[in-house]
Design an enzyme around this catalytic site. Structure first.
Site, mmCIF file in Angstrom:
data_model
loop_
_atom_site.group_PDB
_atom_site.id
_atom_site.type_symbol
_atom_site.label_atom_id
_atom_site.label_comp_id
_atom_site.label_asym_id
_atom_site.label_seq_id
_atom_site.Cartn_x
_atom_site.Cartn_y
_atom_site.Cartn_z
ATOM 1 N N GLY A 30 0.823 -1.208 0.000
ATOM 2 C CA GLY A 30 0.000 0.000 0.000
ATOM 3 C C GLY A 30 0.848 1.244 0.000
ATOM 4 O O GLY A 30 2.061 1.173 -0.216
ATOM 5 N N ASN A 31 0.217 2.385 0.191
ATOM 6 C CA ASN A 31 0.979 3.625 0.306
ATOM 7 C C ASN A 31 0.261 4.566 1.282
ATOM 8 O O ASN A 31 -0.824 4.252 1.752
ATOM 9 C CB ASN A 31 1.193 4.272 -1.070
ATOM 10 N N ARG A 32 0.890 5.702 1.575
ATOM 11 C CA ARG A 32 0.426 6.555 2.670
ATOM 12 C C ARG A 32 -0.645 7.564 2.267
ATOM 13 O O ARG A 32 -0.988 8.421 3.068
ATOM 14 C CB ARG A 32 1.626 7.302 3.261
ATOM 15 N N SER A 33 -1.179 7.471 1.064
ATOM 16 C CA SER A 33 -2.220 8.430 0.670
ATOM 17 C C SER A 33 -3.425 8.349 1.612
ATOM 18 O O SER A 33 -3.908 7.260 1.923
ATOM 19 C CB SER A 33 -2.666 8.119 -0.762
ATOM 20 N N ALA A 98 -3.606 7.798 -5.490
ATOM 21 C CA ALA A 98 -2.220 7.329 -5.485
ATOM 22 C C ALA A 98 -2.270 5.842 -5.819
ATOM 23 O O ALA A 98 -2.242 4.978 -4.932
ATOM 24 C CB ALA A 98 -1.587 7.564 -4.126
#
Ligand code: CTP
Length: 226
Positions: A30-33, A98
């Site tokens: 995943g990512n921090r968006s 994102a």
């Protein structure tokens, strides 16, 4: 036309948040968006009179009042399917999501166990570029992309605008205090033939300014084609 009604009757599709790419039933990439910017843009578009469809990745945010449709997705492939369905007949597409650049080549339906053979090696494959795919459609909506840049913001943004064939690109300055996950942001807007800096402000204020610029460019393009 009043400012409030700048997008009256205009169909706007917005994607927002991260995507999660599952590795096995308990793990993902995943990512921090946070999705905050995209949800603020959806709110601002509703305030401007638009009929808004919001395609949201995994985020913990309430749907802004007045959004006509919200579709919740998890992965990039699910987001692409939802976006492609929604942009059919839409006037404007704003890609704030994102999207994970990669997903695992092979999802394991069983939890991957630790074992004597050591750490697993994950093979990754590239996800489709949803924004570029929408921009390549005919007919296509007015297409707005986002870009996260840490340096040479204007140059990188202009290159991305051309490469992806966009009508407008909003470049995010990202560092520890601004951009991803933060409440404040600053944007460099670029379009074919022009640019404008939107200075640091709350995401709600920036979203309002951005939607006003999108509406102006969208109507200018319609007039030019008439
Ligand atoms: N985007 C997309 N689908 C992807 C990747 C990105 O729709 N698979 C969209 C994003 O929603 C955003 C824009 O493309 O509007 C970002 O472009 P990208 O090339 O990913 O730029 P950056 O995130 O800034 O990354 P990089 O500079 O590393 O290319």
């Amino acid at each position: 036309m009043s400012r409030e009604a700048a997008l009256a009757g205009v169909r706007v599709v917005i994607d927002a948040g991260p995507t999660y790419e599952d590795i096995d039933p308990v793990r993902f990439l995943g990512n921090r968006s946070s999705g905050k910017m995209g949800f603020a843009v959806a709110d601002a578009a509703v305030q401007a009179g638009a009929e808004v469809t919001l395609i949201a990745g995994p985020v913990a945010l309430p749907t802004p009042a007045g959004v006509a449709r919200r579709v919740d997705v998890r992965s990039a492939l699910q987001m692409r399917d939802a976006v492609m369905r929604a942009v059919d007949g839409a006037d404007i597409f704003i890609a704030t999501a994102a999207v994970a650049d990669w997903r695992v080549a092979e999802y394991s339906s069983r939890k991957i166990k630790k074992g004597p053979s050591g750490a697993p090696v994950l093979e990754l494959v590239e996800n489709p570029d949803i924004l570029a795919e929408v921009a390549a459609r005919t007919p296509r909506p007015f297409v707005v992309g986002f870009a996260a840049e840490t340096d040479h913001v204007a140059e990188h943004a202009r290159e991305k605008l051309v490469r992806k064939g966009l009508d407008m690109l909003a470049a995010n300055h990202v560092n520890e205090n601004i951009g991803i996950g933060a409440d404040d942001n600053a944007l460099e807007l670029i379009w074919p033939g022009g640019s404008e800096s939107l200075p640091r402000a709350s995401k709600a204020e920036l979203a309002k300014a951005l939607v006003a610029r999108i509406a102006a460019r969208f109507h200018a393009q319609l007039r030019a084609r008439a």
